[in-house]
Design an enzyme around this catalytic site. Structure first.
Site, PDB file in Angstrom:
ATOM      1  N   SER A  29       0.893  -1.258  -0.037  1.00 36.40           N
ATOM      2  CA  SER A  29       0.010  -0.032   0.109  1.00 36.40           C
ATOM      3  C   SER A  29       0.862   1.101  -0.004  1.00 36.40           C
ATOM      4  CB  SER A  29      -1.071   0.105   1.091  1.00 36.40           C
ATOM      5  OG  SER A  29      -0.245  -0.369   2.448  1.00 36.40           O
ATOM      6  N   GLY A  56       1.537   3.004  14.443  1.00 35.76           N
ATOM      7  CA  GLY A  56       0.603   3.749  13.557  1.00 35.76           C
ATOM      8  C   GLY A  56      -0.237   4.581  14.281  1.00 35.76           C
ATOM      9  N   ASP A  79      -4.557  -1.337   8.436  1.00 35.54           N
ATOM     10  CA  ASP A  79      -4.543  -3.149   8.195  1.00 35.54           C
ATOM     11  C   ASP A  79      -3.479  -3.699   9.205  1.00 35.54           C
ATOM     12  OD1 ASP A  79      -2.473  -1.790   6.831  1.00 35.54           O
ATOM     13  OD2 ASP A  79      -2.258  -3.464   5.396  1.00 35.54           O
TER      14      ASP A  79
END
Length: 283
Positions: free
Chosen positions: A97, A143, A163
């Site tokens: 990604s 994150g 994710d």
């Protein structure tokens, strides 16, 4: 805690649905001239070599992206996805990604890719630098902590991809908490959350994705779910599919994604199916 490495699963069916959705969000943001910011909370290595030991072990890409590469896509979203993947696939790589984000965004837009795993971060730093794209920042940090520190962006436009590996049951709760905190500061954030669909073999994690989505729906923001199944949900199936929950989705993303996935599942075997449904609709 930091054992997961995505290379074992690169290019599989889960990457296909996740990346189709993410590119759809980016495409929508690009319709306006004003710059935007992308956040990738669990960025991984950024790019994956199919010939390296981890990717080659299970060859999960053979049941995912490899099924699509020779397909003449009719859906514009599927076509965009395959066009972004093609330069990587031509050298036996799959773009994660962060790489897709870097390639899809414009020069004026910004990417923040966050990865805590030391080995994965080292690869991410190298792989993103190789792309030589402007305003791409990699962070060796958690994150969710990164989202607290870096949002809302200026100008106030952008999207978040979340994710986690969901190796630990607590990660489902971490997602809910992290999104709650983001939406308090950045109500219009477009958020894509990937999740696995797990059979009873997963023990306590069986049904955890469904419970997480229900908790996220309680936040009251417009959202829809898109799920792809590639196997029957039998007791021993393991991960039989996966899905994305999209919070504050751009206009018509559900339709674009449905068209792309309807086309995709025709190539993924007799048990492949797709389901897209609104959870909360904008009034």
């Amino acid at each position: 805690m930091l054992s997961y490495q995505h290379a074992f699963h690169a290019g599989n069916h889960a990457d296909v649905i996740k990346h189709l959705c993410w590119i759809g969000v980016i495409n929508s943001l690009k319709k306006k001239d004003k710059a935007f910011t992308l956040y990738d909370t669990h960025a991984g290595a950024g790019s994956y070599d199919f010939n390296e030991a981890m990717s080659a072990k299970n060859k999960e890409y053979e049941s995912g992206i490899s099924k699509l590469v020779q397909h003449g896509a009719k859906s514009s979203l599927l076509r965009d996805y395959l066009n972004l993947c093609e330069p990587f696939l031509s050298s036996d790589h799959y773009p994660g990604s962060p790489a897709l984000s870097a390639e899809a965004k414009r020069e004026s837009d910004t990417l923040h890719a966050m990865e805590l795993h030391p080995a994965e971060f080292d690869k991410l730093e190298i792989n993103i630098a190789k792309l030589n794209k402007s305003h791409c920042h990699v962070h060796k940090r958690d994150g969710f902590e990164g989202l607290r520190a870096l949002t809302p962006p200026k100008p106030n436009r952008g999207a978040i991809l979340i994710d986690p590996p969901y190796e630990r049951e607590v990660e489902y709760q971490d997602v809910v908490k992290g999104i709650e905190q983001v939406l308090k500061r950045w109500q219009q954030a477009q958020i894509v959350i990937w999740y696995p669909l797990l059979s009873a073999r997963a023990g306590n994690k069986h049904g955890a994705s469904e419970r997480m989505c229900a908790k996220l729906a309680e936040l009251g923001r417009p959202c829809f779910k898109a799920e792809i199944c590639v196997a029957e949900n039998t007791t021993d199936a393991g991960m039989y599919g996966s899905g994305v929950l999209v919070i504050n989705p751009p206009w018509q993303l559900n339709e674009q994604l449905e068209n792309a996935l309807d086309e995709t599942i025709t190539l993924m075997g007799e048990h492949a199916s797709v389901k897209i449904a609104w959870v909360n609709q904008d009034n």
